[in-house]
Design a protein around this motif. Structure first.
Motif, PDB file in Angstrom:
ATOM      1  N   GLU A   1       0.765  -1.306   0.079  1.00  0.00           N
ATOM      2  CA  GLU A   1      -0.164  -0.091   0.126  1.00  0.00           C
ATOM      3  C   GLU A   1       0.768   1.207  -0.097  1.00  0.00           C
ATOM      4  O   GLU A   1       0.287   2.329   0.165  1.00  0.00           O
ATOM      5  CB  GLU A   1      -0.858   0.026   1.138  1.00  0.00           C
ATOM      6  N   ASN A   2       2.323   1.128  -0.287  1.00  0.00           N
ATOM      7  CA  ASN A   2       3.071   2.309  -0.053  1.00  0.00           C
ATOM      8  C   ASN A   2       3.027   2.989   1.002  1.00  0.00           C
ATOM      9  O   ASN A   2       3.028   4.308   1.362  1.00  0.00           O
ATOM     10  CB  ASN A   2       2.996   3.112  -1.217  1.00  0.00           C
ATOM     11  N   LYS A   3       2.345   2.316   2.205  1.00  0.00           N
ATOM     12  CA  LYS A   3       2.372   3.250   3.661  1.00  0.00           C
ATOM     13  C   LYS A   3       3.662   2.919   4.588  1.00  0.00           C
ATOM     14  O   LYS A   3       3.595   3.207   5.630  1.00  0.00           O
ATOM     15  CB  LYS A   3       1.159   2.439   4.104  1.00  0.00           C
ATOM     16  N   HIS A   4       4.596   1.953   4.234  1.00  0.00           N
ATOM     17  CA  HIS A   4       5.767   1.928   4.768  1.00  0.00           C
ATOM     18  C   HIS A   4       6.609   2.877   5.118  1.00  0.00           C
ATOM     19  O   HIS A   4       6.713   3.871   4.097  1.00  0.00           O
ATOM     20  CB  HIS A   4       6.709   0.738   4.336  1.00  0.00           C
ATOM     21  N   SER A   5       7.136   3.083   6.054  1.00  0.00           N
ATOM     22  CA  SER A   5       8.133   4.320   6.496  1.00  0.00           C
ATOM     23  C   SER A   5       9.572   3.865   5.646  1.00  0.00           C
ATOM     24  O   SER A   5       9.480   3.088   5.014  1.00  0.00           O
ATOM     25  CB  SER A   5       8.503   4.203   7.971  1.00  0.00           C
ATOM     26  N   GLU A   6      10.361   5.032   5.658  1.00  0.00           N
ATOM     27  CA  GLU A   6      11.529   5.221   5.141  1.00  0.00           C
ATOM     28  C   GLU A   6      12.567   3.931   5.315  1.00  0.00           C
ATOM     29  O   GLU A   6      12.491   3.400   6.452  1.00  0.00           O
ATOM     30  CB  GLU A   6      12.326   6.497   5.335  1.00  0.00           C
ATOM     31  N   GLY A   7      13.343   3.766   3.893  1.00  0.00           N
ATOM     32  CA  GLY A   7      14.332   2.523   4.331  1.00  0.00           C
ATOM     33  C   GLY A   7      13.617   1.142   3.881  1.00  0.00           C
ATOM     34  O   GLY A   7      12.770   0.881   3.823  1.00  0.00           O
ATOM     35  N   ASN A   8      14.660   0.229   4.591  1.00  0.00           N
ATOM     36  CA  ASN A   8      14.450  -1.183   4.225  1.00  0.00           C
ATOM     37  C   ASN A   8      13.884  -2.104   5.602  1.00  0.00           C
ATOM     38  O   ASN A   8      14.639  -1.952   6.564  1.00  0.00           O
ATOM     39  CB  ASN A   8      15.859  -1.781   3.913  1.00  0.00           C
ATOM     40  N   MET A   9      12.963  -2.409   5.520  1.00  0.00           N
ATOM     41  CA  MET A   9      12.048  -3.082   6.636  1.00  0.00           C
ATOM     42  C   MET A   9      12.661  -4.424   6.810  1.00  0.00           C
ATOM     43  O   MET A   9      13.304  -5.127   5.837  1.00  0.00           O
ATOM     44  CB  MET A   9      10.675  -3.164   6.410  1.00  0.00           C
ATOM     45  N   VAL A  10      12.769  -4.859   8.156  1.00  0.00           N
ATOM     46  CA  VAL A  10      13.339  -6.183   8.400  1.00  0.00           C
ATOM     47  C   VAL A  10      12.588  -7.106   9.374  1.00  0.00           C
ATOM     48  O   VAL A  10      11.725  -6.413  10.152  1.00  0.00           O
ATOM     49  CB  VAL A  10      14.719  -5.754   9.090  1.00  0.00           C
ATOM     50  N   ILE A  11      12.595  -8.219   9.348  1.00  0.00           N
ATOM     51  CA  ILE A  11      11.910  -9.056  10.293  1.00  0.00           C
ATOM     52  C   ILE A  11      12.717  -9.856  11.026  1.00  0.00           C
ATOM     53  O   ILE A  11      14.052 -10.307  10.811  1.00  0.00           O
ATOM     54  CB  ILE A  11      11.147 -10.205   9.482  1.00  0.00           C
ATOM     55  N   LEU A  12      12.742  -9.891  12.620  1.00  0.00           N
ATOM     56  CA  LEU A  12      13.526 -10.525  13.578  1.00  0.00           C
ATOM     57  C   LEU A  12      12.899 -11.914  13.516  1.00  0.00           C
ATOM     58  O   LEU A  12      11.967 -12.330  13.765  1.00  0.00           O
ATOM     59  CB  LEU A  12      13.377  -9.950  14.915  1.00  0.00           C
TER      60      LEU A  12
END
Ligand code: NAP
Length: 416
Positions: free
Chosen positions: A393-404
């Motif tokens: 939805e192009n609602k993510h914040s800046e940069g690269n998201m990561v999963i722990l």
């Protein structure tokens, strides 16, 4: 009956080198294709068997990329069908094309890593016996080349990932597990786009126009262009993203919402509509000049939105310059006014991920602290679907998201 030794809870690490029978994985199945929030579900599946050139990595953290938004949607590729054609009867897809983790097992042909090594993985997967590669051809152009964790199964959204040995590189010691999982796919893609297509490699003082400057690719491209002494200019959709881009090294930012000439351009015979489009493209070009401080066009345009933006990219690219493209997020019908392409001798170049050398070059720049991993938000293992939904939805914040995944908490650089 599964015993405790056969399956570990997420975040509970088995002794290094002891591989359980089963693992928790975030799985996509064809009957769930659609919104990522529903398509990804955590299941218990068997830990995969290895081929001679493959490695089993205990995943500490996994990077989120757009390719598994496509995997969840089931379009443009049904990835489960792709796996089936390769003889994989599992009926599911475990995505994830970026990882940091620990080597737990390896096939007989793997010599570049040993059990216990701390690694990051790049997503270029190919057959080392491919005649194209044996003849010295670029690995990513080889007929056997695939994107690991998208066109292959058993990616990093699971406790264990199956990956080819050559894909593994040392984890930069200065980074936490989550930072180390953030950058490789987008960073190595940007490295090839900006430095892989001679003579159009980024030079000192070149103007470089970068679409989606606050996104995964864009955040890396800004830094790589700046690192080469160029003048990066970022395009974004909100002024709230300006600071992120300028901190990474952009000389200035353009808000694409200030313009309305996007999408497939009007036919050249429709003089009125074409004139309106051309006025929009010209005023976008002027916004670039205003930031540069002189009437200089971008020698390199870093493209990935595709249908919405390619006509403008080709229009504003400098004479003899290059528009380099690795995606068509907004669509695949990229119409351009060919007069600008041939009369001004511009190059329109496709580019797809990276070869081993380009991934290594990027990893070295990250390890040396020249490029920041541009980590964005960090999610827990049960939020794989949520992170991809935000991206969709192009609602993510800046940069690269990561999963722990295996890392029990943020901030660890070594084993817990
Ligand atoms: P991302 O983090 O979502 O960033 C993409 C950016 O594009 C967004 O931040 C958005 O920024 C911008 N954007 C969205 N709609 C746009 C539009 N209509 N016009 C102009 N800009 C628009 O995704 P990413 O990781 O950078 O990946 C982008 C694309 O590249 C995806 O399709 C992905 O699959 C592809 N990709 C391909 C390769 C490859 O090897 N071929 C590698 C990596 C990624 P604003 O809204 O701020 O403008």
């Amino acid at each position: 009956m599964v015993t405790t030794q056969d399956l570990y809870q997420v975040g509970q690490m088995p002794p290094v080198g002891q591989v359980p029978k089963q693992m928790h994985a975030s799985v996509i199945r064809p009957d769930r294709f659609g919104d990522p929030i529903k398509a990804f579900q955590t299941e218990v599946v068997d830990v995969p068997e290895l081929k001679a050139d493959e490695v089993l990595v205990y995943v500490m953290a996994a990077g989120v990329n757009y390719n598994n938004v496509w995997a969840a949607l089931g379009t443009p590729l049904d990835v489960v069908k792709v796996h089936e054609k390769e003889g994989d009867p599992s009926g599911f897809h475990i995505g994830g094309s970026d990882l940091s983790g620990v080597v737990f097992a390896k096939g007989s042909e793997v010599t570049n890593v040993k059990i216990g090594d701390h690694v990051v993985g790049h997503c270029g997967y190919w057959d080392s016996d491919d005649p194209w590669i044996k003849d010295g051809g670029d690995q990513m152009v080889a007929p056997s080349a695939k994107i690991w964790g998208y066109e292959t199964n058993y990616g990093s959204f699971a406790q264990f990932a199956k990956i080819q040995g050559h894909q593994l590189l040392p984890k930069p010691e200065r980074l936490t597990w989550e930072e180390a999982a953030a950058y490789m796919l987008v960073g190595a893609t940007a490295e090839r786009m900006l430095f892989g297509w001679a003579p159009h490699t980024v030079r000192e003082n070149d103007v470089v126009l970068i679409w989606g400057g606050s996104g995964g690719l864009g955040s890396m491209a800004i830094q790589l262009a700046k690192d080469a002494g160029a003048i990066p200019i970022a395009v974004v959709s909100s002024e709230s993203k300006y600071e992120w881009c300028t901190t990474l090294g952009a000389k200035g930012c353009i808000n694409r919402k200030d313009f309305d000439h996007w999408g497939v351009m009007p036919h050249w015979t429709d003089t009125e509509a074409y004139g309106k489009w051309a006025a929009g493209a010209r005023s976008f070009g002027k916004a670039i000049w205003d930031i540069v401080g002189e009437r200089r066009n971008p020698r390199i345009v870093f493209e990935h939105p595709g249908e919405d933006t390619v006509p403008t990219s080709i229009f504003v690219c400098d004479n003899g310059g290059m528009v380099v493209i690795c995606a068509g997020t907004t669509g695949y019908n990229a119409v351009a006014d060919l007069r600008y392409l041939w009369m001004r001798q511009k190059r329109f170049q496709g580019s797809h991920f990276a070869n081993d050398a380009q991934a290594t070059s990027l990893n070295d720049k990250i390890a040396a602290g020249r490029i920041d991993p541009s980590m964005g938000d960090v999610f827990s293992f049960d939020e794989v679907g949520k992170a991809h939904q935000l991206m969709h939805e192009n609602k993510h914040s800046e940069g690269n998201m990561v999963i722990l995944v295996g890392a029990p908490k943020r901030g660890l650089k070594d084993l817990p």
